[in-house]
Scaffold this motif. Sequence first.
Motif, PDB file in Angstrom:
ATOM      1  N   GLY A  45      34.387  27.267  46.358  1.00 57.31           N
ATOM      2  CA  GLY A  45      33.187  26.227  45.134  1.00 57.31           C
ATOM      3  C   GLY A  45      34.318  24.782  45.623  1.00 57.31           C
ATOM      4  N   LEU A  74      37.250  36.322  46.234  1.00 56.67           N
ATOM      5  CA  LEU A  74      36.981  36.855  45.244  1.00 56.67           C
ATOM      6  C   LEU A  74      35.659  36.914  44.709  1.00 56.67           C
ATOM      7  CD1 LEU A  74      38.244  33.612  43.062  1.00 56.67           C
ATOM      8  CD2 LEU A  74      39.159  35.837  42.597  1.00 56.67           C
ATOM      9  N   ASP A  75      34.174  36.434  45.986  1.00 58.37           N
ATOM     10  CA  ASP A  75      32.948  36.677  44.947  1.00 58.37           C
ATOM     11  C   ASP A  75      32.150  36.476  46.230  1.00 58.37           C
ATOM     12  OD1 ASP A  75      33.754  33.809  44.877  1.00 58.37           O
ATOM     13  OD2 ASP A  75      33.331  34.183  43.056  1.00 58.37           O
ATOM     14  N   GLY A 142      39.030  28.456  41.338  1.00 54.62           N
ATOM     15  CA  GLY A 142      39.373  27.559  41.053  1.00 54.62           C
ATOM     16  C   GLY A 142      38.888  27.598  39.360  1.00 54.62           C
ATOM     17  N   HIS A 148      35.227  30.669  33.841  1.00 58.23           N
ATOM     18  CA  HIS A 148      35.331  32.071  34.564  1.00 58.23           C
ATOM     19  C   HIS A 148      36.000  31.408  35.983  1.00 58.23           C
ATOM     20  CE1 HIS A 148      31.217  29.975  36.924  1.00 58.23           C
ATOM     21  NE2 HIS A 148      33.102  30.163  37.683  1.00 58.23           N
ATOM     22  N   PHE A 151      33.446  35.028  39.017  1.00 57.96           N
ATOM     23  CA  PHE A 151      32.390  34.886  38.548  1.00 57.96           C
ATOM     24  C   PHE A 151      32.522  35.247  37.413  1.00 57.96           C
ATOM     25  CE2 PHE A 151      29.779  33.499  42.216  1.00 57.96           C
ATOM     26  CZ  PHE A 151      29.018  32.257  41.260  1.00 57.96           C
ATOM     27  N   LYS A 212      36.382  18.847  33.856  1.00 53.42           N
ATOM     28  CA  LYS A 212      37.248  20.258  33.333  1.00 53.42           C
ATOM     29  C   LYS A 212      38.334  19.793  32.847  1.00 53.42           C
ATOM     30  CE  LYS A 212      35.187  22.535  37.132  1.00 53.42           C
ATOM     31  NZ  LYS A 212      35.432  23.081  38.612  1.00 53.42           N
TER      32      LYS A 212
HETATM   33  C1  GLP Z   1      31.834  29.264  41.226  1.00 49.41           C
HETATM   34  C2  GLP Z   1      32.424  29.813  42.308  1.00 49.41           C
HETATM   35  C3  GLP Z   1      34.148  30.171  41.063  1.00 49.41           C
HETATM   36  C4  GLP Z   1      34.793  28.468  41.235  1.00 49.41           C
HETATM   37  C5  GLP Z   1      32.954  27.608  40.508  1.00 49.41           C
HETATM   38  C6  GLP Z   1      33.526  25.863  39.936  1.00 49.41           C
HETATM   39  O1  GLP Z   1      31.433  29.861  40.504  1.00 49.41           O
HETATM   40  N1  GLP Z   1      32.615  31.622  42.015  1.00 49.41           N
HETATM   41  O2  GLP Z   1      35.590  31.123  42.389  1.00 49.41           O
HETATM   42  O3  GLP Z   1      35.946  28.521  40.561  1.00 49.41           O
HETATM   43  O4  GLP Z   1      32.427  27.607  41.087  1.00 49.41           O
HETATM   44  O5  GLP Z   1      33.395  25.412  41.916  1.00 49.41           O
HETATM   45  P1  GLP Z   1      33.859  24.325  42.025  1.00 49.41           P
HETATM   46  O6  GLP Z   1      35.004  24.497  42.569  1.00 49.41           O
HETATM   47  O7  GLP Z   1      32.996  23.362  42.596  1.00 49.41           O
HETATM   48  O8  GLP Z   1      34.000  23.372  40.454  1.00 49.41           O
END
Ligand code: GLP
Length: 251
Positions: A45, A74-75, A142, A148, A151, A212
Motif C-alpha cells: 500500500g 501479509l497478502d 497499514g 482491514h 486483507f 484515515k
Molecule cells: C491494501 C493492503 C493493506 C493496506 C491497505 C491500505 O488493502 N492489503 O495491507 O493497509 O491497502 O492501503 P494504503 O496504505 O495505500 O492506504
Amino acid sequence: MTESIPVRIFPDRTEASRTLALELAALIRTINESGRPAVLGLATGRTPLPFYGELIRLHREGQLSFAKVITFNLDEYLGLPGNHPESYRAFMRRELFDHVDIPAENLNIPDGMVPPEALEAHCAAYEELIRAAGGIDFQLLGIGRTGHIGFNEPGSPRGSRTRKVELDPITRQDAAPAFGGLENVPEYAISMGCGTILEARRIALLAWGAAKADIVKEALTGPVTDQVSASFLQEHQDATFYLDAEAGSKL
Ligand code: GLP
C-alpha cells in the motif's frame, strides 16, 4: 480517549517513519546478536512507502543489514503473476527488496497464481513456514478504509488464518486508480488471517492523512469486533499505532 493501544502521533509521516525505522533497525540488531535471524511481517500500500525509504537509507548508510532477516508479506492479489506491476511481489521488489541486502531465499509472499485446487495447501504451507521460522518478531500494518489489516475484510474472524478472501467493494474502489479502472482490480486475494497477525510478538500500525482519521479512531476506541479487524489489536500485548497529525486528528 479510552483506547488501550499505545498511540504515537508525529508532526508528519517522515518523522514517524524515521522513528520506527530506527526502532526496527535496533530490534533486528538485537535479535541477530542473540544468534538468530529476525522475522518480519511486511505490508504493502501507499502507507509503508516512507518507512521503506527510511529502511533503505539506513541500509545505505551502513546502519542496517538485512542479511539475517526473513520476511513474510501479509497478502497478495489472486490471479496476478509476480511480474504484474500491481502484484505485491513486484511492489516489494521495487520499494524495498531490490535496494537492500536481503537474500532472495528469505522472502516469502503468497503466490497469486496458485491454482484453485492447490490453494488450501499453499495457505497451510505459508502458515507452516512462519511457524518454522520461529514466528514473526515484528509485524508492520497499514489500515484499509474498511478497517482491514492485511486483507481481513469485515467479517474476518479473530482466529482466521492464511486463506482466500473476497475483497470489499470499498477496497476495490480504493485500488481502482492504480489498476487503471475498477474492472481490472482482482476480486480475491490470499491474506494472512487475523489470528496469524495477532501472533506476531510486536506490531506497528501506520496511518497517514485525514482520510484515515475516522477508521483509526474506530479501531482504537470502538468495540473489538470482526467488523473492524484492526480493533483486534486492542487485545494485543505489544501493538502501537504510529500516526501523523491528520490521521490522529479525531482522537
Ligand atoms: C491494501 C493492503 C493493506 C493496506 C491497505 C491500505 O488493502 N492489503 O495491507 O493497509 O491497502 O492501503 P494504503 O496504505 O495505500 O492506504
